[in-house]
Design an enzyme around this catalytic site. Structure first.
Site, PDB file in Angstrom:
ATOM      1  N   THR A  34       0.819  -1.208   0.000  1.00  0.00           N
ATOM      2  CA  THR A  34       0.000   0.000   0.000  1.00  0.00           C
ATOM      3  C   THR A  34       0.852   1.256   0.000  1.00  0.00           C
ATOM      4  OG1 THR A  34      -1.734  -1.174   1.143  1.00  0.00           O
ATOM      5  CG2 THR A  34      -1.823   1.186   1.299  1.00  0.00           C
ATOM      6  N   TYR A  47      -8.394   0.928  -3.697  1.00  0.00           N
ATOM      7  CA  TYR A  47      -7.089   1.243  -4.272  1.00  0.00           C
ATOM      8  C   TYR A  47      -6.402  -0.030  -4.730  1.00  0.00           C
ATOM      9  CZ  TYR A  47      -4.758  -0.673  -0.220  1.00  0.00           C
ATOM     10  OH  TYR A  47      -4.309  -1.547   0.728  1.00  0.00           O
ATOM     11  N   SER A  80       1.318  -7.509  -0.774  1.00  0.00           N
ATOM     12  CA  SER A  80       2.055  -8.557  -0.067  1.00  0.00           C
ATOM     13  C   SER A  80       1.225  -9.825   0.138  1.00  0.00           C
ATOM     14  CB  SER A  80       2.611  -8.043   1.253  1.00  0.00           C
ATOM     15  OG  SER A  80       1.598  -7.860   2.192  1.00  0.00           O
ATOM     16  N   GLN A  81      -0.062  -9.796  -0.251  1.00  0.00           N
ATOM     17  CA  GLN A  81      -0.832 -11.052  -0.276  1.00  0.00           C
ATOM     18  C   GLN A  81      -0.245 -12.009  -1.317  1.00  0.00           C
ATOM     19  OE1 GLN A  81      -1.836  -8.023  -1.064  1.00  0.00           O
ATOM     20  NE2 GLN A  81      -3.617  -7.948  -2.409  1.00  0.00           N
ATOM     21  N   THR A 113       1.570  -4.557   4.177  1.00  0.00           N
ATOM     22  CA  THR A 113       1.448  -4.892   5.603  1.00  0.00           C
ATOM     23  C   THR A 113       0.830  -6.273   5.846  1.00  0.00           C
ATOM     24  OG1 THR A 113      -0.670  -3.741   5.694  1.00  0.00           O
ATOM     25  CG2 THR A 113       1.282  -2.481   6.328  1.00  0.00           C
ATOM     26  N   ASP A 114       0.120  -6.817   4.844  1.00  0.00           N
ATOM     27  CA  ASP A 114      -0.595  -8.086   5.066  1.00  0.00           C
ATOM     28  C   ASP A 114       0.334  -9.211   5.528  1.00  0.00           C
ATOM     29  OD1 ASP A 114      -2.830  -6.779   4.196  1.00  0.00           O
ATOM     30  OD2 ASP A 114      -3.094  -7.914   2.350  1.00  0.00           O
ATOM     31  N   LYS A 186       0.141  -8.125  12.758  1.00  0.00           N
ATOM     32  CA  LYS A 186      -0.844  -7.181  12.237  1.00  0.00           C
ATOM     33  C   LYS A 186      -2.161  -7.518  12.937  1.00  0.00           C
ATOM     34  CE  LYS A 186      -2.913  -5.248   8.082  1.00  0.00           C
ATOM     35  NZ  LYS A 186      -2.976  -5.157   6.623  1.00  0.00           N
ATOM     36  N   GLU A 307      -2.374 -30.655  26.654  1.00  0.00           N
ATOM     37  CA  GLU A 307      -3.503 -31.573  26.431  1.00  0.00           C
ATOM     38  C   GLU A 307      -3.141 -32.628  25.390  1.00  0.00           C
ATOM     39  OE1 GLU A 307      -6.964 -28.701  26.191  1.00  0.00           O
ATOM     40  OE2 GLU A 307      -8.018 -30.612  26.320  1.00  0.00           O
TER      41      GLU A 307
HETATM   42  N1  GLU Z   1      -2.839  -6.074   0.519  1.00  0.00           N
HETATM   43  C1  GLU Z   1      -1.935  -4.992   0.620  1.00  0.00           C
HETATM   44  C2  GLU Z   1      -0.524  -5.463   0.927  1.00  0.00           C
HETATM   45  O1  GLU Z   1      -0.275  -6.129   1.882  1.00  0.00           O
HETATM   46  C3  GLU Z   1      -2.500  -4.034   1.539  1.00  0.00           C
HETATM   47  C4  GLU Z   1      -1.921  -3.940   2.859  1.00  0.00           C
HETATM   48  C5  GLU Z   1      -0.909  -2.846   2.986  1.00  0.00           C
HETATM   49  O2  GLU Z   1       0.121  -2.770   2.350  1.00  0.00           O
HETATM   50  O3  GLU Z   1      -1.194  -2.056   3.861  1.00  0.00           O
HETATM   51  O4  GLU Z   1       0.351  -5.158   0.157  1.00  0.00           O
END
Ligand code: GLU
Length: 350
Positions: A34, A47, A80-81, A113-114, A186, A307
């Site tokens: 992002t 976006y 980053s997905q 961030t993902d 996250k 357990e």
């Molecule tokens: N899906 C995006 C990624 O991880 C959005 C999350 C982000 O960068 O904040 O690249």
């Protein structure tokens, strides 16, 4: 002779004063996310990640040029997905080259961030340097009102030039905070204040362009890590299975049928399985597929021999690693051994 000594002394003085005045050499490796995303309008939440290139990111924060001798490179430009093992291997090898062969003083990686926490932990185990390696991203795209990317990038460079961040392992720098690769998570889908350091809290923070450290990570990492990806061009295949009430054994069976090397359970509670899943896991472990028990609970360890009798089934308990980080460690562990006790030892040390 006297003249020679004078010239040598002059040359030495010049070198010392040049090196004293030289700024640290920092490389920014851009991977997308992002922070490089663009939305349709500055007020829109729709976006696309990974749109603008490294030079645009650097140009947006000219203040970083006062902190360091900055250069950048674009490794990939993805959300980053879509992060994968191939990019991780490339990234680790490139960082090792920059820090150990090309004389860089630190590396900043811009990242979505993902999956930032997974990349940070992978690098924490595979970078062979104690120089700062800092990941930064943003929750709002580059053209949003009050975009958080520029401040995060500035802070990340401030961390990368700071002697205080040396020897700390790989850190994430988000929302003025420094977070340890092992514990960072996250926690929120859309808030800027999404990253947390787990029960142990944050490592430190950046204030007015300076890093302040509150605590030191106590697990093994970077120069003390025994994992070496230099000669690897692929990683063992490890999948994650999520636990829930009345859980279907089909996903775990599918990994077994596809001959994955390891399976991590995001189990309920203290890493518990639904009975039908347990049956598949027991057979999988007996057939040489390593099972690691982790938990879908956001906090607390998955305890060894609680357990579930791990010693009986040869399962490994993920202890303080969440499922996605347990997957990273299991992949690297399987590059070294298939002995469950050795693997459990890795989970105690890293
Ligand atoms: N899906 C995006 C990624 O991880 C959005 C999350 C982000 O960068 O904040 O690249």
């Amino acid at each position: 002779m006297k003249r020679f000594r004078f010239i040598a002394a002059l040359a030495l003085a010049l070198t010392v004063s040049l090196s004293l005045s030289a700024k640290p050499k920092i490389r920014i490796i851009a991977t997308g996310g992002t922070i490089a995303g663009v939305s349709a309008t500055s007020a829109s939440s729709a976006y696309t990640a990974g749109q603008v290139g490294i030079q645009t990111l650097i140009d947006a924060v000219p203040q970083i040029l006062q902190l360091a001798d900055i250069s950048g490179e674009q490794l990939v430009n993805i959300g980053s997905q879509d992060m994968n093992d191939e990019v991780w291997l490339k990234l680790a090898k490139r960082i090792n080259q920059l820090l150990n062969e090309e004389g860089y003083d630190g590396v900043v990686i811009t990242h979505g961030t993902d999956t930032m926490e997974e990349t940070a932990y992978f690098l924490n185990l595979t970078v062979k340097s104690d120089k700062p390696v800092i990941l930064a991203g943003s929750m709002r795209p580059s053209n949003a009102i009050s975009a958080d990317g520029p401040a995060n990038l500035y802070n990340a460079v401030a961390a990368a030039v700071s002697p205080a961040c040396k020897g700390m392992g790989v850190l994430c720098c988000m929302n003025n905070q420094l977070l340890d690769a092992k514990t960072v998570i996250k926690t929120h889908t859309i808030d800027c204040d999404t990253f947390e350091g787990g029960p142990s809290g944050i490592i430190g923070y950046i204030y007015n362009g300076e890093a302040f450290i509150l605590q030191t990570p106590n697990n093994k990492h970077t120069i003390n890590s025994e994992f070496d990806v230099t000669k690897l061009d692929r990683l063992p295949k490890v999948g994650i299975v999520y636990g829930y009430a009345n859980c279907s054994p089909l996903p775990m069976q599918a990994f077994v049928d596809a001959r994955f090397d390891g399976i991590v359970l995001a189990g309920v509670g203290d890493g518990n399985f639904y009975k039908d899943v347990f049956e598949v896991a027991e057979k999988a472990q007996a057939s040489g597929i390593q099972i690691v028990r982790s938990s879908r609970c956001p906090t607390g360890p998955t305890c060894l021999n609680s357990e579930v009798d791990d010693a009986k089934y040869h399962f490994v308990a993920a202890l303080n690693l969440n499922p996605q980080k347990a997957r990273v460690l299991l992949m690297l562990a399987l590059t070294k051994t298939h002995d469950w006790q050795e693997i459990q030892k890795f989970f105690m040390e890293y």
